[in-house]
Scaffold this active site. Structure first.
Site, PDB file in Angstrom:
ATOM      1  N   ASP A  97       0.865  -1.179   0.000  1.00 51.51           N
ATOM      2  CA  ASP A  97       0.000   0.000   0.000  1.00 51.51           C
ATOM      3  C   ASP A  97       0.901   1.229   0.000  1.00 51.51           C
ATOM      4  O   ASP A  97       1.409   1.634   1.050  1.00 51.51           O
ATOM      5  CB  ASP A  97      -0.916  -0.015   1.231  1.00 51.51           C
ATOM      6  CG  ASP A  97      -1.938   1.109   1.203  1.00 51.51           C
ATOM      7  OD1 ASP A  97      -1.999   1.833   0.187  1.00 51.51           O
ATOM      8  OD2 ASP A  97      -2.674   1.270   2.188  1.00 51.51           O
ATOM      9  N   GLU A 102       1.137  -4.001   3.788  1.00 52.80           N
ATOM     10  CA  GLU A 102      -0.085  -3.956   4.587  1.00 52.80           C
ATOM     11  C   GLU A 102      -0.696  -5.342   4.701  1.00 52.80           C
ATOM     12  O   GLU A 102      -0.766  -6.093   3.722  1.00 52.80           O
ATOM     13  CB  GLU A 102      -1.117  -3.001   3.989  1.00 52.80           C
ATOM     14  CG  GLU A 102      -2.445  -3.000   4.759  1.00 52.80           C
ATOM     15  CD  GLU A 102      -3.402  -1.901   4.326  1.00 52.80           C
ATOM     16  OE1 GLU A 102      -4.612  -2.191   4.228  1.00 52.80           O
ATOM     17  OE2 GLU A 102      -2.946  -0.767   4.085  1.00 52.80           O
TER      18      GLU A 102
END
Length: 505
Positions: A97, A102
């Site tokens: 991300d 993430e």
């Protein structure tokens, strides 16, 4: 409603290379994702993310922001296809991300389950770091929310709500709750201000980075209430409340209360059970003032002129929740709700007497206690760079290096979820949401999955002229009880799809 609802946590991890502060974080993040995916036999080409139904610019206030005026960081439906992005067998998403790896947990239905799958994300990131440690220059990951130099990255919560609930009610009742809840859910931070220029210690890693009360953005002009209207479910029935104001928690009790208290407040909002006005004057400034006061004595001013502490405001929400649950369930609470209500009261009692009494339950208290030990032993003050280094080291995901993990191994914290449950959550999806179907399809038919998302799985069947999408717009369908036998008797994806077509026809 109780604390039980469809929920989940997304965590962006801080990333660095020892001795090389100029290393490209996007490349490093891709290495983190690929290291874990390859170790599990997951090929990105067969487990990528499906962006077809994403709409990151749709606003819950009734409009859609134009792409031409949106910040590039908001265009999460237009990610670089070269960035690593996979779906895991536990139903989670692991991806790059922007400049961070993430982990987005699968959908669960209780705060305890959310803890298990959030900690599963820590274990997954730690495994990636272990594998990359043999590949120069090596990578470190941190479950925190700021690098201490002006950059912040998110830990976001998601809650499924009834669409019929007026968004104005959500804003009115959640803003004061979010201003106050950081005394329980903050993860602690050395430094005041976005760039930590002012010496001191505060409750929350995120509070100094918020600038407005309500808005669509997540990385600039951060709002206390995020208005993204992207339900990942039947849009006429549900909304997904996307909460960006939380910290990354290590302590089980703090994490339980973050999810559990919020879910109960949302239940009261949905059922219109909050009949008092707790609106806080100057909410953004008050949010930061509360964070900057580890004594928990800072006074908030309500719109009606009442002045009280954040702990006292949380007691008001607790009293409302007690009344709501008594009226609705006559004192017969499920175990999940009873646990949240008990810990809610216990932690507020301890914070009122002496915040240090909550060092086994709350991240910010535990961290401050450790910092104070260094200050007392070595004669330091809060401006000392060594304390900032300890702050970062606290959240290191490596079990033998992260300060929290070493203290946890020594029995310093109240644990609600066992290591065995966490290890299972690394591999297995939750049984009671659609994440079960998603995760098990990835496990059983990895070479026949073209892509997946929260609300669909796309199959690439040999001999078929086109991809075949299986929609999953109801989050509580696709569970082990409903599709487990079907998956067990389907040796390949083609059989599974035939069975699904027969069942629906």
């Amino acid at each position: 409603m109780t604390v039980r609802r469809v929920m989940g946590i997304e965590t962006e991890y801080g990333i660095s290379v020892p001795g090389d502060p100029a290393a490209n974080p996007m490349i490093l993040s891709g290495q983190v994702v690929n290291a874990y995916a390859s170790a599990q036999g997951i090929r990105a080409a067969h487990a990528s993310w499906d962006y077809a139904d994403e709409a990151p610019l749709r606003d819950a206030r009734g409009f859609e922001m134009g792409r031409s005026v949106a910040d590039p960081s908001q265009l999460t439906d237009d990610e670089d296809p070269t960035l690593a992005n996979v779906v895991l067998t536990n139903g989670a998403r692991l991806y790059v991300d922007h400049a961070h790896p993430e982990y987005s947990s699968p959908e669960v239905t209780s705060p305890r389950a959310a803890i298990a799958f959030d900690r599963a994300g820590e274990a997954i990131m730690a495994e990636s770091v272990r594998r990359l440690s043999h590949v120069p220059p090596g990578v470190n990951l941190y479950k925190n929310n700021t690098d201490g130099k002006g950059q912040s990255y998110g830990t976001h919560e998601n809650y499924l709500m009834r669409r019929e609930t007026p968004f104005t009610d959500i804003v009115r009742h959640l803003v004061p709750f979010f201003v106050a809840r950081q005394v329980v859910t903050g993860s602690g931070r050395v430094g005041i201000g976005m760039d930590s220029r002012t010496a001191g210690y505060q409750l929350s890693q995120r509070s100094d980075f918020f600038e407005v009360e309500v808005g669509l953005e997540t990385t600039l002009k951060r709002p206390i209430i995020n208005t993204r209207d992207e339900p990942h479910a039947v849009a006429d029935l549900y909304r997904r409340l996307h909460v960006i104001i939380g910290d990354a928690n290590h302590c089980d009790v703090a994490n339980l209360l973050k999810l559990g208290m919020t879910s109960l407040v949302l239940a009261m909002i949905e059922d219109r059970a909050i009949d008092v006005d707790l609106t806080v004057a100057r909410p953004v400034a008050t949010l930061q003032a509360v964070s900057h006061d580890p004594t928990c004595q800072a006074l908030l001013e309500l719109r009606d002129g009442t002045k009280l502490t954040a702990v006292q405001l949380l007691w008001r929400y607790h009293a409302l929740a007690e009344r709501y649950l008594a009226n609705r369930y006559a004192g017969e609470l499920d175990d999940d709700t009873a646990e949240v209500m008990r810990w809610w009261a216990v932690t507020l009692d301890r914070l009122e007497r002496d915040p240090m009494e909550a060092s086994r339950e709350l991240d910010w208290v535990a961290k401050q206690q450790v910092m104070q030990g260094y200050i007392d032993r070595d004669g330091l003050d809060w401006s000392d760079s060594r304390l900032r280094a300890i702050d970062i080291q606290w959240s290191d995901v490596r079990p033998d290096r992260g300060i929290f993990h070493k203290l946890r191994a020594a029995g310093r914290f109240e644990e609600l979820v066992s290591d065995e449950v966490v290890h299972e959550a690394v591999r297995e999806p939750p049984a009671d949401t659609r994440a079960y179907f998603r995760g098990k399809c990835l496990e059983k038919y990895p070479d026949q999955i073209a892509a997946a998302s929260w609300d669909s799985v796309i199959f690439d069947i040999p001999g078929q002229p086109s991809l075949q999408r299986v929609p999953m717009l109801e989050p509580l369908r696709g569970t082990k009880a409903t599709v487990g036998p079907l998956l067990d008797r389907s040796p390949d994806a083609a059989t599974l799809l035939r069975e699904l077509a027969s069942a629906s026809g």
